[in-house]
Design a protein around this motif. Structure first.
Motif, PDB file in Angstrom:
ATOM      1  N   ARG A 204       0.836  -1.204   0.000  1.00  0.00           N
ATOM      2  CA  ARG A 204       0.000   0.000   0.000  1.00  0.00           C
ATOM      3  C   ARG A 204       0.870   1.253   0.000  1.00  0.00           C
ATOM      4  NH1 ARG A 204      -3.188  -1.429   3.841  1.00  0.00           N
ATOM      5  NH2 ARG A 204      -4.725  -2.305   2.430  1.00  0.00           N
ATOM      6  N   ILE A 205       1.962   1.226   0.758  1.00  0.00           N
ATOM      7  CA  ILE A 205       2.861   2.377   0.813  1.00  0.00           C
ATOM      8  C   ILE A 205       3.569   2.572  -0.541  1.00  0.00           C
ATOM      9  CG2 ILE A 205       4.962   3.291   1.912  1.00  0.00           C
ATOM     10  CD1 ILE A 205       2.497   3.480   3.704  1.00  0.00           C
ATOM     11  N   HIS A 206       4.026   1.468  -1.132  1.00  0.00           N
ATOM     12  CA  HIS A 206       4.666   1.582  -2.457  1.00  0.00           C
ATOM     13  C   HIS A 206       3.714   2.203  -3.469  1.00  0.00           C
ATOM     14  CE1 HIS A 206       8.467  -0.457  -1.907  1.00  0.00           C
ATOM     15  NE2 HIS A 206       7.868  -1.362  -1.178  1.00  0.00           N
ATOM     16  N   MET A 207       2.443   1.798  -3.393  1.00  0.00           N
ATOM     17  CA  MET A 207       1.490   2.238  -4.404  1.00  0.00           C
ATOM     18  C   MET A 207       1.049   3.675  -4.183  1.00  0.00           C
ATOM     19  SD  MET A 207      -0.296  -1.150  -5.542  1.00  0.00           S
ATOM     20  CE  MET A 207      -0.524  -0.250  -7.005  1.00  0.00           C
ATOM     21  N   LEU A 208       1.178   4.100  -2.929  1.00  0.00           N
ATOM     22  CA  LEU A 208       0.880   5.486  -2.614  1.00  0.00           C
ATOM     23  C   LEU A 208       1.924   6.412  -3.216  1.00  0.00           C
ATOM     24  CD1 LEU A 208      -0.045   5.809   1.125  1.00  0.00           C
ATOM     25  CD2 LEU A 208      -0.755   7.284  -0.714  1.00  0.00           C
ATOM     26  N   LEU A 209       3.162   5.957  -3.156  1.00  0.00           N
ATOM     27  CA  LEU A 209       4.265   6.796  -3.607  1.00  0.00           C
ATOM     28  C   LEU A 209       4.402   6.764  -5.118  1.00  0.00           C
ATOM     29  CD1 LEU A 209       6.746   5.810  -0.779  1.00  0.00           C
ATOM     30  CD2 LEU A 209       5.482   7.941  -1.001  1.00  0.00           C
ATOM     31  N   GLN A 210       3.982   5.675  -5.728  1.00  0.00           N
ATOM     32  CA  GLN A 210       4.069   5.575  -7.186  1.00  0.00           C
ATOM     33  C   GLN A 210       2.879   4.770  -7.693  1.00  0.00           C
ATOM     34  OE1 GLN A 210       8.049   4.598  -8.276  1.00  0.00           O
ATOM     35  NE2 GLN A 210       7.534   4.445 -10.435  1.00  0.00           N
ATOM     36  N   ARG A 211       2.029   5.417  -8.440  1.00  0.00           N
ATOM     37  CA  ARG A 211       0.781   4.773  -8.846  1.00  0.00           C
ATOM     38  C   ARG A 211       0.942   3.957 -10.109  1.00  0.00           C
ATOM     39  NH1 ARG A 211      -3.949   7.368  -6.224  1.00  0.00           N
ATOM     40  NH2 ARG A 211      -2.967   8.285  -4.412  1.00  0.00           N
ATOM     41  N   GLN A 212       1.440   2.743  -9.927  1.00  0.00           N
ATOM     42  CA  GLN A 212       1.584   1.801 -11.038  1.00  0.00           C
ATOM     43  C   GLN A 212       1.107   0.462 -10.519  1.00  0.00           C
ATOM     44  OE1 GLN A 212       5.912   2.193 -11.464  1.00  0.00           O
ATOM     45  NE2 GLN A 212       5.581   2.352 -13.656  1.00  0.00           N
ATOM     46  N   SER A 213       0.647  -0.402 -11.420  1.00  0.00           N
ATOM     47  CA  SER A 213       0.314  -1.748 -10.938  1.00  0.00           C
ATOM     48  C   SER A 213       1.617  -2.387 -10.485  1.00  0.00           C
ATOM     49  CB  SER A 213      -0.368  -2.564 -12.027  1.00  0.00           C
ATOM     50  OG  SER A 213       0.522  -2.828 -13.070  1.00  0.00           O
ATOM     51  N   THR A 214       1.600  -2.965  -9.285  1.00  0.00           N
ATOM     52  CA  THR A 214       2.859  -3.377  -8.656  1.00  0.00           C
ATOM     53  C   THR A 214       2.788  -4.779  -8.079  1.00  0.00           C
ATOM     54  OG1 THR A 214       3.302  -1.074  -8.062  1.00  0.00           O
ATOM     55  CG2 THR A 214       4.546  -2.744  -6.853  1.00  0.00           C
ATOM     56  N   LEU A 215       3.835  -5.538  -8.351  1.00  0.00           N
ATOM     57  CA  LEU A 215       4.003  -6.836  -7.720  1.00  0.00           C
ATOM     58  C   LEU A 215       5.122  -6.674  -6.699  1.00  0.00           C
ATOM     59  CD1 LEU A 215       3.110  -9.919  -8.149  1.00  0.00           C
ATOM     60  CD2 LEU A 215       5.316 -10.148  -9.251  1.00  0.00           C
ATOM     61  N   GLY A 222      10.478 -16.206   4.702  1.00  0.00           N
ATOM     62  CA  GLY A 222       9.502 -16.844   3.836  1.00  0.00           C
ATOM     63  C   GLY A 222       9.590 -16.215   2.459  1.00  0.00           C
ATOM     64  N   VAL A 223       8.815 -16.777   1.517  1.00  0.00           N
ATOM     65  CA  VAL A 223       8.760 -16.217   0.166  1.00  0.00           C
ATOM     66  C   VAL A 223       7.291 -16.043  -0.195  1.00  0.00           C
ATOM     67  CG1 VAL A 223       9.258 -16.657  -2.272  1.00  0.00           C
ATOM     68  CG2 VAL A 223      10.936 -17.318  -0.528  1.00  0.00           C
ATOM     69  N   GLY A 224       6.927 -14.832  -0.546  1.00  0.00           N
ATOM     70  CA  GLY A 224       5.533 -14.583  -0.904  1.00  0.00           C
ATOM     71  C   GLY A 224       5.429 -13.298  -1.697  1.00  0.00           C
ATOM     72  N   PHE A 225       4.233 -13.043  -2.244  1.00  0.00           N
ATOM     73  CA  PHE A 225       4.066 -11.800  -2.998  1.00  0.00           C
ATOM     74  C   PHE A 225       2.730 -11.147  -2.674  1.00  0.00           C
ATOM     75  CE2 PHE A 225       1.699 -14.638  -5.800  1.00  0.00           C
ATOM     76  CZ  PHE A 225       0.640 -13.830  -6.209  1.00  0.00           C
ATOM     77  N   ALA A 226       2.639  -9.867  -3.024  1.00  0.00           N
ATOM     78  CA  ALA A 226       1.382  -9.118  -2.960  1.00  0.00           C
ATOM     79  C   ALA A 226       1.249  -8.402  -4.285  1.00  0.00           C
ATOM     80  CB  ALA A 226       1.423  -8.115  -1.814  1.00  0.00           C
ATOM     81  N   PHE A 227       0.005  -8.201  -4.729  1.00  0.00           N
ATOM     82  CA  PHE A 227      -0.201  -7.495  -5.994  1.00  0.00           C
ATOM     83  C   PHE A 227      -1.320  -6.480  -5.848  1.00  0.00           C
ATOM     84  CE2 PHE A 227      -2.572  -6.948  -9.965  1.00  0.00           C
ATOM     85  CZ  PHE A 227      -1.574  -6.387 -10.735  1.00  0.00           C
ATOM     86  N   GLY A 228      -1.093  -5.308  -6.435  1.00  0.00           N
ATOM     87  CA  GLY A 228      -2.131  -4.279  -6.420  1.00  0.00           C
ATOM     88  C   GLY A 228      -2.218  -3.572  -7.756  1.00  0.00           C
ATOM     89  N   GLN A 229      -3.455  -3.230  -8.106  1.00  0.00           N
ATOM     90  CA  GLN A 229      -3.709  -2.476  -9.339  1.00  0.00           C
ATOM     91  C   GLN A 229      -3.561  -0.988  -9.043  1.00  0.00           C
ATOM     92  OE1 GLN A 229      -4.555  -4.503 -12.014  1.00  0.00           O
ATOM     93  NE2 GLN A 229      -4.106  -2.694 -13.247  1.00  0.00           N
ATOM     94  N   SER A 230      -4.000  -0.589  -7.830  1.00  0.00           N
ATOM     95  CA  SER A 230      -3.835   0.784  -7.342  1.00  0.00           C
ATOM     96  C   SER A 230      -3.939   0.699  -5.822  1.00  0.00           C
ATOM     97  CB  SER A 230      -4.921   1.694  -7.910  1.00  0.00           C
ATOM     98  OG  SER A 230      -6.182   1.204  -7.537  1.00  0.00           O
ATOM     99  N   SER A 231      -3.658   1.826  -5.122  1.00  0.00           N
ATOM    100  CA  SER A 231      -3.556   1.726  -3.657  1.00  0.00           C
ATOM    101  C   SER A 231      -4.869   1.303  -2.984  1.00  0.00           C
ATOM    102  CB  SER A 231      -3.060   3.042  -3.071  1.00  0.00           C
ATOM    103  OG  SER A 231      -3.779   4.100  -3.607  1.00  0.00           O
ATOM    104  N   ASP A 232      -6.010   1.507  -3.658  1.00  0.00           N
ATOM    105  CA  ASP A 232      -7.260   1.037  -3.059  1.00  0.00           C
ATOM    106  C   ASP A 232      -7.733  -0.267  -3.704  1.00  0.00           C
ATOM    107  OD1 ASP A 232      -7.822   2.154  -5.475  1.00  0.00           O
ATOM    108  OD2 ASP A 232      -9.659   3.170  -4.834  1.00  0.00           O
TER     109      ASP A 232
END
Ligand SMILES: [Zn+2]
Length: 392
Positions: A204-215, A222-232
């Protein structure tokens, strides 16, 4: 140390919902330090001065603002300065760091104004962890500022949990803990309880600072991922969404703590390769931040275990990119803080990820500090709490 000043992302609030009305605009402008008086609010926000007066009166009554009146030198009306009461509303964030449970009290300006922690032995079961949560809650609540409301309590978790039933199903740190009903634990409290993923909160913080779809890919214990299209719009999925550490990658693999063999984590995670690459410098249970420091300047690129791990991690990252096709890949955790490991990961990933000659737009190492991640967890709760306070 935070590399990002708080003001950088306060500028984007609210993040998880739309702005309610002009009253909230006035409050947020004062909170950000853009507006210091009624006249500035009129100019900056292009709202009529009589309307500003009504909004300020309302916000003063709700104790979200205060107005300081000081005598001006010489003639003229006294100087009136607006201040935001960032501590009018706070939230509690529980987070597991290494073998300890921490609780943070966060205010509207993203400041941590209370912090307690307790170590929980690997033997801890539901009862032991429940007792720790309650004790930490009672202790940290002593830091609650006079006149502050608690907007809610959020558990920022890893492992497997169910948001809807508020049950923490499993974590490898405490194998004897199973299906801990967090809602039930706090049933005596009126505050809303929620469960969220630690990795989503960092994202959420990454997406706030730069609005791009982000993995966001985490490579650590551990090993894991999160994905967002935008901060909301952060993808939630099911109870173990993003836990790619348990992808089966080999038939000859060793046992994993999940009960399977040949999982990605058995070849890449800190718990399995910490000793082969760092020897006695690695102690299971050390915080990832500490391991990052130990790893930082070491030249271990010739080490077989790290070479194998880079190979598997770059393949895994590339495969997840084939699912989401993000604009940006951000990698967090101790390994990529080492320049040589990062370079080698980067080269292998770029080679594997090229797709019909298309390349990912951005590939970076996460610089989001733990404190900012905690704010990422607090943010949705604070924004809901602020809305409730304004609409009451
Ligand atoms: Zn596994």
């Amino acid at each position: 140390m935070d590399k990002t000043p708080v003001s950088d992302f306060l500028a984007h609030l609210p993040v998880t919902r739309a702005v309610l009305d002009d009253r909230e605009r006035v409050f947020l402008a004062v909170l950000r330090g853009q507006v210091h008086s009624r006249s500035e609010a009129t100019r900056t926000l292009s709202i009529r001065s009589t309307t500003i007066s009504d909004h300020v009166a309302d916000l003063l009554e709700r104790r979200l603002l205060t107005e300081e009146i000081s005598a001006r030198a010489g003639r003229g009306r006294p100087l009136r300065t607006l201040h935001a009461c960032a501590e009018r509303l706070v939230t509690l964030v529980f987070q597991v760091i290494s073998q300890s449970v921490h609780v943070f009290m966060v205010n509207l300006s993203a400041e941590i104004i209370g912090h307690e922690k307790a170590e929980a032995s690997p033997e801890s079961d539901n009862e032991a962890l429940g007792a720790i949560f309650l004790r930490l809650y009672q202790t940290v609540m002593r830091a609650l500022p006079a006149g502050a409301d608690l907007a809610g309590i959020v558990f920022s978790l890893g492992g497997v949990f169910d948001r809807t039933t508020h049950r923490w199903i499993h974590t490898s740190r405490w194998p004897k803990m199973h299906n801990l009903d967090i809602q039930h634990l706090f049933s005596g409290e009126k505050h809303p309880i929620s469960l969220s993923r630690t990795l989503d909160n960092e994202l959420r913080i990454h997406m706030l600072l730069q609005r791009q779809s982000t993995l966001l890919l985490h490579w650590g214990y551990g090993v894991g991922f999160a994905f967002g299209q935008s901060s909301d719009r952060i993808v939630e999925g099911g109870s173990a969404f993003g836990e790619i550490g348990h992808w089966r990658v080999t038939d000859q693999g060793t046992s994993c703590h999940c009960g399977q063999t040949g999982c990605l984590e058995t070849l890449t995670a800190l718990w399995s390769i910490g000793t082969p690459i760092l020897g006695e410098d690695f102690r299971a249970g050390d915080e990832e931040e500490h391991i990052a420091q130990v790893l930082k300047d070491k030249d271990i690129t010739d080490n077989d275990a790290i070479q194998q791990a880079v190979e598997h991690m770059s393949t895994a990252a590339s495969n997840v990119c084939r699912v989401f096709f993000p604009d940006r890949l951000v990698v967090s955790g101790p390994f990529v803080q080492n320049q040589r490991i990062w370079q080698s990961f980067r080269e292998r990933f770029e080679q594997k990820n090229r797709f019909f000659s298309q390349e990912i737009q951005s590939l970076t190492v996460s610089q989001v500090s733990r404190d900012l991640g905690i704010y990422g967890a607090a943010l949705p709760i604070l924004e809901q709490g602020l809305a409730a306070l304004l609409l009451d």
